[in-house]
Write an enzyme that holds these catalytic residues in place. Structure first.
Site: not given
Length: 441
Positions: A332-333, A336-338, A346, A371
């Site tokens: 949730n943070w 867009p990436v999720h 996934y 990262h």
């Protein structure tokens, strides 16, 4: 007199259940004392304390404001002590040197401009696939080569060019990483549409219409749009709100100046610390910088770009601050990436029969790679702190989900954010200064 009796009864009927229950049967002249008696009215009811969970009370805005005030005051004290001890170390002129070593050499800007080659290559491949001049297998091979080159070419350039600064390297590699995810989604979505067209589906949603848009204008709209997931028709806002746009622009400029000043002050004082005993004093300032960056990027900047392009989907984040588990936070943070991970990584693995745990592990593994890629390559040193920090989220997520819940889970998430991310940053800063200057003095 009648009015005073009526007023008296109305006042008592607000607190007396008996009066309130029989209010419709009372004559106007009857008072509370006449009806219930002065001492027979109960002022107590069955109820929970306000701070008990059973009370159902949820308006803690005042307590939240108090926490914000305490956070500001505590950090103000730290920054005041910092300024008294070291002085004001903010240097606006030095900001330019973070991006450029030589004013006549702009390697990061040139590298970003070259990224258009990969964008146009992906567009050309899709045009050939849409008209059938190349096979799906050939198109897939070309896309893989193009996407792989997007990761290798900029990293090799950053490592080879001596005039590339760490900040310039982070910015350029960040742009290439975003473009990599966008172009992967671009080819994936177009492939799905071709499969639908080949299956001659009768009913199609608007988002998966098979009228391919292989135009340069549509492609570059997607490149600049604040999303990583491609679709043929994006939701559009009816107009550009100029006041909203100017507010976001003001926030961007103000918070950018604040971030630069805070980073300079914290970074330069850290280099003067001769021992690790004082490193803990930088955890809270680093966390505060991270919070300001979140608001600057995910709210101010992305809303500014979305408003400018009339991009309708503004869900860039959810209430991650209420996360009671680590997995909820990561979902949730950064929406867009999720969405990209869920849609292109996934779910395809789940459809292939891979179990849920292994699919989640793969998502964290890819996230850990990027990262580390965005930190180690620009700094030209490989320590794997970011990679290990991301992979440590897996056992942490299991522990929090298994043994902690509710407020305890939320506290665990906040502790991991306040300690985990700043510690990784300080490790890189420490190692960078040791390698390049031989000491952290």
């Amino acid at each position: 007199m009648w009015a005073s009796h009526k007023l008296t009864h109305e006042l008592w009927s607000d607190i007396c259940p008996s009066c309130k229950r029989k209010e419709g049967t009372l004559a106007p002249a009857k008072t509370h004392q006449q009806h219930c008696g002065l001492f027979s009215c109960s002022c107590h009811v069955l109820q929970e304390s306000l701070l008990s969970s059973a009370s159902g009370y949820s308006n803690y805005r005042g307590i939240l404001n108090w926490c914000v005030v305490m956070l500001v005051l505590s950090n103000a004290r730290l920054f005041l002590e910092n300024i008294i001890k070291y002085g004001i170390l903010v240097d606006p002129i030095q900001v330019v040197s973070l991006f450029l070593k030589d004013p006549y050499s702009w390697p990061a800007a040139c590298l970003i401009i070259v990224s258009n080659v990969f964008i146009l290559a992906a567009l050309y491949i899709e045009r050939r696939l849409s008209v059938g001049t190349i096979s799906e297998w050939t198109g897939w091979i070309l896309h893989i080569f193009n996407l792989t080159s997007m990761l290798i070419f900029p990293s090799a350039t950053v490592l080879a060019v001596t005039s590339m600064t760490p900040v310039g390297g982070v910015v350029s590699l960040g742009v290439y990483t975003v473009l990599f995810l966008k172009l992967y989604s671009y080819q994936d979505t177009n492939r799905w549409c071709r499969e639908i067209r080949q299956a001659k589906a009768k009913t199609l949603t608007r988002s998966y219409s098979c009228k391919f848009c292989c135009l340069s204008l549509d492609m570059y709209y997607f490149v600049f749009a604040p999303t990583l997931c491609y679709q043929l028709n994006f939701p559009r806002s009816p107009r550009i709100r100029k006041r909203f746009l100017m507010r976001r622009l003001f926030e961007m400029l103000f918070l950018m100046q604040l971030l630069v000043g805070l980073i300079q002050q914290v970074r330069r004082t850290f280099t003067w610390h001769t021992s690790h005993r004082q490193a803990h004093t930088h955890l809270v300032p680093n966390h505060l910088i991270w919070l300001i960056f979140f608001y600057w990027f995910f709210h101010s900047t992305m809303n500014f770009v979305a408003e400018l392009l009339q991009f309708g989907d503004r869900e860039f984040y959810k209430d991650w601050w209420n996360s009671e588990s680590v997995t909820y936070f990561w979902a949730n943070w950064n929406i867009p990436v999720h969405k990209w991970c869920l849609r292109h990584f996934y779910k395809p693995m789940m459809k292939k029969g891979i179990n849920k745990f292994m699919a989640q592990m793969a998502v964290f593994l890819v996230s850990a790679f990027f990262h580390e890629y965005l930190v180690s390559v620009p700094l030209k040193m490989f320590r794997l702190w970011a990679f290990m920090g991301m992979m440590a989220q897996v056992p942490l997520a299991w522990f929090v989900g298994r043994f902690l819940n509710g407020n305890y889970g939320n506290a665990a998430v906040w502790i991991s954010l306040i300690i985990g991310q700043p510690v990784a940053v300080l490790m890189y800063v420490h190692d960078y200064y040791v390698i390049h200057y031989g000491t952290t003095k």
